[in-house]
Write a protein that holds these residues in place. Structure first.
Motif, PDB file in Angstrom:
ATOM      1  N   ARG A   1       0.537  -1.073  -0.446  1.00  0.00           N
ATOM      2  CA  ARG A   1       0.337   0.761   0.277  1.00  0.00           C
ATOM      3  C   ARG A   1       0.887   1.062  -0.096  1.00  0.00           C
ATOM      4  N   LEU A   2       1.817   1.323   0.757  1.00  0.00           N
ATOM      5  CA  LEU A   2       2.924   2.369   1.037  1.00  0.00           C
ATOM      6  C   LEU A   2       3.160   2.976  -1.004  1.00  0.00           C
TER       7      LEU A   2
ATOM      8  N   HIS B   1       7.479  -6.426  -3.993  1.00  0.00           N
ATOM      9  CA  HIS B   1       7.719  -5.677  -2.396  1.00  0.00           C
ATOM     10  C   HIS B   1       6.347  -6.592  -1.431  1.00  0.00           C
ATOM     11  N   PHE B   2       6.850  -8.004  -1.813  1.00  0.00           N
ATOM     12  CA  PHE B   2       5.284  -9.149  -1.095  1.00  0.00           C
ATOM     13  C   PHE B   2       5.460  -9.339   0.722  1.00  0.00           C
TER      14      PHE B   2
ATOM     15  N   TYR C   1       3.414  -7.367   3.751  1.00  0.00           N
ATOM     16  CA  TYR C   1       2.909  -8.897   3.723  1.00  0.00           C
ATOM     17  C   TYR C   1       2.699  -8.382   5.292  1.00  0.00           C
ATOM     18  N   ARG C   2       4.183  -7.680   5.913  1.00  0.00           N
ATOM     19  CA  ARG C   2       3.975  -7.491   7.356  1.00  0.00           C
ATOM     20  C   ARG C   2       2.845  -5.788   7.590  1.00  0.00           C
ATOM     21  N   ASP C   3       3.188  -4.768   6.085  1.00  0.00           N
ATOM     22  CA  ASP C   3       1.631  -3.681   6.552  1.00  0.00           C
ATOM     23  C   ASP C   3       0.451  -4.342   6.380  1.00  0.00           C
TER      24      ASP C   3
ATOM     25  N   SER D   1      -2.371  -7.347   0.714  1.00  0.00           N
ATOM     26  CA  SER D   1      -1.052  -8.343  -0.737  1.00  0.00           C
ATOM     27  C   SER D   1      -1.428  -9.613  -0.717  1.00  0.00           C
ATOM     28  N   VAL D   2      -2.153 -10.009   0.122  1.00  0.00           N
ATOM     29  CA  VAL D   2      -2.787 -11.831  -0.355  1.00  0.00           C
ATOM     30  C   VAL D   2      -3.020 -10.980  -1.871  1.00  0.00           C
ATOM     31  N   ALA D   3      -3.858 -10.956  -1.523  1.00  0.00           N
ATOM     32  CA  ALA D   3      -5.272 -10.135  -2.668  1.00  0.00           C
ATOM     33  C   ALA D   3      -4.978  -9.819  -3.768  1.00  0.00           C
ATOM     34  N   CYS D   4      -3.429  -9.247  -3.735  1.00  0.00           N
ATOM     35  CA  CYS D   4      -2.948  -8.630  -5.070  1.00  0.00           C
ATOM     36  C   CYS D   4      -2.381 -10.042  -5.739  1.00  0.00           C
TER      37      CYS D   4
END
Length: 535
Positions: A110-111, A148-149, A153-155, A160-163
């Motif tokens: 998202r960043l 940057h997975f 994922y940590r954020d 991230s899994v939806a992507c």
């Protein structure tokens, strides 16, 4: 969940070229592709055909290649936000190029959506879906690289899994988890990979792409494989941006030889060292002697106890048989070496020494190393010592004198001239030559004399020259050690010299490099009364 088959994906020609100082022509890249194909790499990422004329040329050349095993992947990005996928020029190039595989990189963190591309989370998912679906519709095997997975994922693990899910639903045959910043540690990689496998299900194939910023690129990749990743991405010898990528050479050996996975097979595995060194040499890099598996020192033994153990049973001090990866066991010569090392070296040179002679060689080495010599990288000079002890040494010539003149003129131009006086076959030779420095001039003058009697030595070239100052506290009067690497176009050997005068040290190493070649030729009659050689 794990599987025995692991797909290999090489990114040397794209990601690797982002490393500082890394550059290859299109023709050189084709040579790398051929080598990787011979090695049995499954997918070779050739680059981004829309990025520049050189990449377009590369793809034109590769379209004419008939590879035996590997498939070429073209690299690109998701569509631009303001155009449909079928109208995006870069995606059109990917769809029309010959490469059967297309790797698409997309945002996952998202960043980046907020700071870089400035799109909404939902719009980003549309970019991923549209781009993958378009290329799948064009008949391509599509791999989605989730940039940057692990940071994403940590954020926000859900997004991230939806992507990944968006790419898989659109038809991507594999989603690749990328540690683009190299910011993750093995346990973080393992936890995230396990979660992806659980949420996406076994029908979605997962790959891993790691960078080496924390020096755990290989460890991170292995952690992902342990949690179900079935493709490893990396570069040859770990080259790449910043501190590099995961080293595909090490990954291949570790996964197949230590963990029992199916990657390239034993016959191709024996080409691993050759291939790794080929890529380094093409990039004008010296192969790292300390590289795992394929480095010159990877199976090198120096301490006497270690050498004795290896002679008794190599598994006492080696994790694997060097020949499995096309490497060789090396017994290093130093003051720490035992007589077994000397006997092994003598046998390899076709010489016969008894234990007493081996002990004398060891004492000689200890004495010389105390004076500053070092023989680990000077195999040519060490073999000359062995030949002297075995009584099979004959000097190449008898030196009368040498002289070097260096002159700097008022215009700043520096000229160097060397004159040597030597005796060969009872004849006195006086030759003078110019060079771009003292060693080059001495080399030229010596060759001018000796090739008249030994023309085969004209093919020997100096390929490396290194100088090290010993006892630096002595300043300009310190002892100097010189190493020279020479080659006849097939083999490479090292020689060394030590002296307070750097030119004298260079002369010693230069003479050794040529005498090493001559000593290995069939026996010849002495041309003149030989003088005892001192090192």
């Amino acid at each position: 969940m794990t599987t025995n088959k692991i797909e290999t994906y090489d990114a040397t020609l794209r990601d690797g070229m982002q490393g500082e100082g890394m550059s290859l022509t299109a023709a050189e890249k084709v040579r790398v592709v051929r080598k990787l194909d011979e090695l049995g790499v499954d997918v070779i990422e050739a680059g981004f055909p829309a990025s520049n004329p050189k990449e377009l040329e590369l793809f034109e050349l590769l379209a004419q290649e008939e590879l035996q095993h590997a498939q070429i992947a073209a690299f690109g990005m998701t569509r631009r936000r303001d155009v449909a996928a079928q109208d995006d020029p870069a995606l059109q190039i990917l769809a029309e190029c010959f490469a059967p595989v297309c790797t698409i990189v997309g945002k996952t963190w998202r960043l980046h959506l907020e700071k870089v591309v400035r799109v909404s989370a939902e719009e980003n998912l549309e970019l991923i879906r549209d781009s993958v679906a378009f290329l799948v519709g064009a008949g391509k095997r599509v791999i989605y690289d989730a940039e940057h997975f692990f940071d994403g994922y940590r954020d926000d693990p859900e997004y991230s899994v939806a992507c990944l899910r968006a790419a898989a639903v659109a038809g991507a045959e594999r989603v690749v988890l990328c540690d683009t910043n190299g910011s993750s540690l093995p346990q973080q990689i393992a936890d995230a990979t396990r979660a992806v496998r659980e949420q996406l299900g076994v029908e979605v194939a997962v790959g891993i792409h790691c960078h080496n910023d924390l020096e755990v690129g290989v460890a991170n990749s292995l952690a992902a494989v342990a949690e179900g990743a079935t493709q490893v991405q990396g570069t040859m010898n770990g080259i790449g941006e910043r501190t590099g990528n995961a080293n595909l050479v090490t990954l291949i050996a570790n996964l197949e030889l230590r963990l029992g996975h199916d990657l390239i097979g034993p016959e191709r595995m024996a080409k691993l060292t050759e291939t790794a060194h080929f890529v380094d040499e093409l990039l004008n890099k010296n192969p790292d002697p300390a590289a795992a598996w394929v480095g010159r020192s990877a199976f090198a033994h120096k301490g006497g106890l270690h050498v004795a153990g290896v002679r008794a049973d190599a598994t006492t001090f080696e994790h694997s048989e060097p020949s499995l990866v096309g490497n060789e066991r090396e017994l290093l010569v130093s003051e720490l070496a035992g007589k077994h090392t000397v006997l092994e070296k003598a046998a390899a040179a076709g010489l016969t020494l008894d234990d007493a002679a081996a002990s004398r060689v060891i004492e000689r080495v200890k004495e010389l190393e105390h004076r500053g010599f070092q023989y680990e990288a000077a195999d040519g000079s060490f073999e000359l010592l062995l030949r002297q002890e075995a009584g099979e040494y004959q000097p190449l010539f008898r030196l009368e004198s040498w002289r070097v003149i260096v002159e700097q003129r008022a215009d700043g131009k520096v000229e160097t001239e060397a004159t040597i006086k030597v005796w060969l076959d009872g004849e006195r030779y006086v030759t003078t030559a110019e060079g771009n420095g003292p060693v080059n001039a001495l080399d030229a003058a010596l060759r001018a004399a000796i090739v008249q009697v030994h023309p085969h030595l004209a093919s020997v070239e100096l390929v490396n020259f290194k100088v090290r100052i010993l006892d630096e506290a002595h300043g300009t009067d310190a002892v100097t050690r010189v190493f020279i690497d020479a080659s006849d176009g097939t083999a490479v050997w090292g020689s060394t010299g030590v002296h307070e005068n750097v030119i004298a040290a260079s002369w010693q190493a230069l003479v050794d490099s040529l005498e090493f070649v001559e000593q290995r030729r069939p026996a010849r009659a002495p041309a003149s009364a030989p003088e005892a050689k001192t090192t």
